[in-house]
Motif scaffolding. Sequence first.
Motif, PDB file in Angstrom:
ATOM      1  N   ALA A  51      26.819   8.261 -17.664  1.00  0.00           N
ATOM      2  CA  ALA A  51      26.330   7.055 -16.985  1.00  0.00           C
ATOM      3  C   ALA A  51      26.626   7.110 -15.492  1.00  0.00           C
ATOM      4  O   ALA A  51      25.792   6.707 -14.669  1.00  0.00           O
ATOM      5  N   ASP A  52      27.817   7.627 -15.115  1.00  0.00           N
ATOM      6  CA  ASP A  52      28.165   7.758 -13.695  1.00  0.00           C
ATOM      7  C   ASP A  52      27.183   8.694 -12.980  1.00  0.00           C
ATOM      8  O   ASP A  52      26.675   8.377 -11.913  1.00  0.00           O
ATOM      9  N   VAL A  53      26.936   9.838 -13.585  1.00  0.00           N
ATOM     10  CA  VAL A  53      26.035  10.822 -12.975  1.00  0.00           C
ATOM     11  C   VAL A  53      24.608  10.287 -12.952  1.00  0.00           C
ATOM     12  O   VAL A  53      23.880  10.472 -11.984  1.00  0.00           O
ATOM     13  N   SER A  54      24.220   9.584 -14.005  1.00  0.00           N
ATOM     14  CA  SER A  54      22.882   8.998 -14.072  1.00  0.00           C
ATOM     15  C   SER A  54      22.666   7.953 -12.973  1.00  0.00           C
ATOM     16  O   SER A  54      21.560   7.819 -12.443  1.00  0.00           O
ATOM     17  N   ARG A  55      23.719   7.214 -12.632  1.00  0.00           N
ATOM     18  CA  ARG A  55      23.609   6.248 -11.526  1.00  0.00           C
ATOM     19  C   ARG A  55      23.559   6.939 -10.175  1.00  0.00           C
ATOM     20  O   ARG A  55      22.976   6.427  -9.229  1.00  0.00           O
ATOM     21  N   LEU A  56      24.174   8.107 -10.061  1.00  0.00           N
ATOM     22  CA  LEU A  56      24.214   8.845  -8.797  1.00  0.00           C
ATOM     23  C   LEU A  56      22.922   9.616  -8.531  1.00  0.00           C
ATOM     24  O   LEU A  56      22.495   9.756  -7.379  1.00  0.00           O
ATOM     25  N   LEU A  57      22.290  10.126  -9.570  1.00  0.00           N
ATOM     26  CA  LEU A  57      21.124  11.002  -9.425  1.00  0.00           C
ATOM     27  C   LEU A  57      19.987  10.405  -8.584  1.00  0.00           C
ATOM     28  O   LEU A  57      19.439  11.111  -7.724  1.00  0.00           O
ATOM     29  N   PRO A  58      19.610   9.140  -8.748  1.00  0.00           N
ATOM     30  CA  PRO A  58      18.545   8.596  -7.895  1.00  0.00           C
ATOM     31  C   PRO A  58      18.912   8.623  -6.400  1.00  0.00           C
ATOM     32  O   PRO A  58      18.048   8.851  -5.556  1.00  0.00           O
TER      33      PRO A  58
END
Length: 157
Positions: free
Chosen positions: A17-24
Amino acid sequence: MAESTRVRSTNAPVSVADVSRLLPWVRVVFGTIGILSPRLLGRWYGLSADGSNAVALRYACIRAVGLGIGQLTASKRRDWDRVALVVDALDTVMVAHAGLRGHISKRSALVMLSGTVSGLVVGLLSARARSPARGRGRSGFEEADDRRGPARASRSR
């Protein structure tokens, strides 16, 4: 210490979830760099960014910025995440094909694949984390309870 000022421990695990929030945000930053300076991004990728290559890089960067902004601002983030997953999958196939055919150097292909595969893996893990655990088979994908369909299942009982 107040919750808002707490700093994450350096050895704490990073969640999907952390990486998914950072990717955009990564999409928006790299896309903006490529739009404003395609030569700089071209050097990072090991490509010349002159003429038509600069246009192609800017085109890909505009798409990245659009995806990133869509993911960051959408009321239905899941829809944008699905679109980004498809784009990352297609980009991965296209870059791998170009690298294998010798259209780009192996170094360039590996640098580009590091980004596309990262996006693909994060997207797949994110989608899997959001899907309900019930109904998953050994493959991790949802399976139907009865493959004969509801009408046949009720008649056979």
